[in-house]
Design a protein around this motif. Sequence first.
Motif, short mmCIF file in Angstrom:
data_model
loop_
_atom_site.label_atom_id
_atom_site.label_comp_id
_atom_site.label_asym_id
_atom_site.label_seq_id
_atom_site.Cartn_x
_atom_site.Cartn_y
_atom_site.Cartn_z
N LYS A 135 0.83 -1.21 0.00
CA LYS A 135 0.00 0.00 0.00
C LYS A 135 0.86 1.26 0.00
CE LYS A 135 -4.06 -2.07 1.99
NZ LYS A 135 -5.13 -1.96 2.96
N LYS A 136 2.10 1.11 0.49
CA LYS A 136 3.06 2.22 0.44
C LYS A 136 4.37 1.67 -0.07
CE LYS A 136 1.09 4.96 4.14
NZ LYS A 136 1.33 5.62 5.43
N VAL A 137 4.95 2.33 -1.06
CA VAL A 137 6.19 1.87 -1.68
C VAL A 137 7.16 3.03 -1.77
CG1 VAL A 137 7.20 0.90 -3.78
CG2 VAL A 137 4.92 0.16 -3.05
N GLU A 138 8.40 2.78 -1.39
CA GLU A 138 9.48 3.76 -1.55
C GLU A 138 10.48 3.18 -2.53
OE1 GLU A 138 11.29 5.12 2.04
OE2 GLU A 138 9.38 5.20 3.10
N ILE A 139 10.89 3.97 -3.50
CA ILE A 139 11.88 3.53 -4.48
C ILE A 139 13.11 4.42 -4.33
CG2 ILE A 139 12.40 3.18 -6.91
CD1 ILE A 139 9.34 2.96 -7.36
N HIS A 140 14.24 3.79 -4.02
CA HIS A 140 15.51 4.49 -3.85
C HIS A 140 16.53 3.88 -4.81
CE1 HIS A 140 14.25 6.44 -0.07
NE2 HIS A 140 13.58 5.32 0.12
N SER A 141 17.50 4.67 -5.23
CA SER A 141 18.57 4.16 -6.08
C SER A 141 19.82 4.99 -5.85
CB SER A 141 18.16 4.20 -7.55
OG SER A 141 17.88 5.52 -7.96
N ASP A 142 20.96 4.39 -6.12
CA ASP A 142 22.23 5.11 -5.97
C ASP A 142 22.35 6.23 -7.00
OD1 ASP A 142 22.97 3.49 -3.86
OD2 ASP A 142 24.05 2.08 -5.13
N GLU A 143 21.85 5.97 -8.20
CA GLU A 143 21.86 6.96 -9.27
C GLU A 143 20.43 7.45 -9.49
OE1 GLU A 143 23.53 5.24 -12.76
OE2 GLU A 143 25.32 4.54 -11.72
N LYS A 144 20.29 8.66 -10.04
CA LYS A 144 18.96 9.18 -10.34
C LYS A 144 18.32 8.34 -11.44
CE LYS A 144 18.44 13.06 -12.64
NZ LYS A 144 18.33 14.48 -13.00
N ASN A 145 17.09 7.88 -11.19
CA ASN A 145 16.31 7.14 -12.18
C ASN A 145 14.97 7.83 -12.33
OD1 ASN A 145 17.71 4.53 -13.03
ND2 ASN A 145 18.01 4.55 -10.83
N TYR A 146 14.44 7.82 -13.53
CA TYR A 146 13.14 8.42 -13.76
C TYR A 146 12.03 7.43 -13.46
CZ TYR A 146 15.73 12.16 -15.94
OH TYR A 146 16.60 13.20 -16.16
N ILE A 147 10.93 7.93 -12.96
CA ILE A 147 9.75 7.12 -12.67
C ILE A 147 8.74 7.38 -13.78
CG2 ILE A 147 7.91 6.64 -11.00
CD1 ILE A 147 10.76 6.08 -9.96
N CYS A 148 8.29 6.30 -14.43
CA CYS A 148 7.34 6.42 -15.54
C CYS A 148 6.02 5.77 -15.16
CB CYS A 148 7.88 5.75 -16.80
SG CYS A 148 9.38 6.51 -17.41
N ALA A 149 4.94 6.40 -15.58
CA ALA A 149 3.60 5.85 -15.41
C ALA A 149 2.89 5.97 -16.74
CB ALA A 149 2.83 6.60 -14.32
N ASP A 150 2.46 4.85 -17.27
CA ASP A 150 1.78 4.82 -18.57
C ASP A 150 2.59 5.50 -19.66
OD1 ASP A 150 -0.39 3.39 -17.62
OD2 ASP A 150 -1.48 5.18 -17.05
N GLY A 151 3.90 5.34 -19.61
CA GLY A 151 4.77 5.88 -20.65
C GLY A 151 5.16 7.33 -20.47
N ASN A 152 4.72 7.96 -19.38
CA ASN A 152 5.05 9.36 -19.12
C ASN A 152 5.99 9.45 -17.92
OD1 ASN A 152 3.21 10.51 -21.09
ND2 ASN A 152 1.60 9.82 -19.72
N ILE A 153 7.00 10.32 -18.00
CA ILE A 153 7.88 10.55 -16.87
C ILE A 153 7.11 11.38 -15.86
CG2 ILE A 153 10.01 11.63 -16.07
CD1 ILE A 153 11.20 11.00 -18.83
N VAL A 154 6.96 10.83 -14.63
CA VAL A 154 6.17 11.52 -13.60
C VAL A 154 7.01 11.94 -12.40
CG1 VAL A 154 4.00 10.44 -14.28
CG2 VAL A 154 5.45 9.32 -12.59
N GLY A 155 8.29 11.59 -12.42
CA GLY A 155 9.16 11.96 -11.31
C GLY A 155 10.49 11.28 -11.43
N GLU A 156 11.23 11.30 -10.32
CA GLU A 156 12.53 10.66 -10.28
C GLU A 156 12.78 10.14 -8.88
OE1 GLU A 156 15.50 14.38 -9.66
OE2 GLU A 156 14.64 14.17 -11.65
N THR A 157 13.79 9.27 -8.75
CA THR A 157 14.09 8.71 -7.45
C THR A 157 14.80 9.73 -6.58
OG1 THR A 157 16.13 7.77 -8.32
CG2 THR A 157 14.21 6.33 -8.25
#
Length: 65
Positions: free
Chosen positions: A27-49
């Motif tokens: 119900k709650k998810v956190e996504i972390h990465s060492d390098e900046k990664n983009y977050i996509c939803a339905d093919g659109n960039i909606v944010g970054e890590t």
Amino acid sequence: MKFVSIFPKIFTGKHINYDVVKIYKGKKVEIHSDEKNYICADGNIVGETPCFISIVENGINVISG
């Protein structure tokens, strides 16, 4: 090469049967990465890590175009 062979299967849902595909539910998810990664939803960039996603119970579905 695995990505190329598995990718077409996402349209039928059969991609989840491969060991390289990881599925996490929550119900709650956190996504972390060492390098900046983009977050996509339905093919659109909606944010970054880092990214924080939560499910809103009884929320309203909104579709924008």
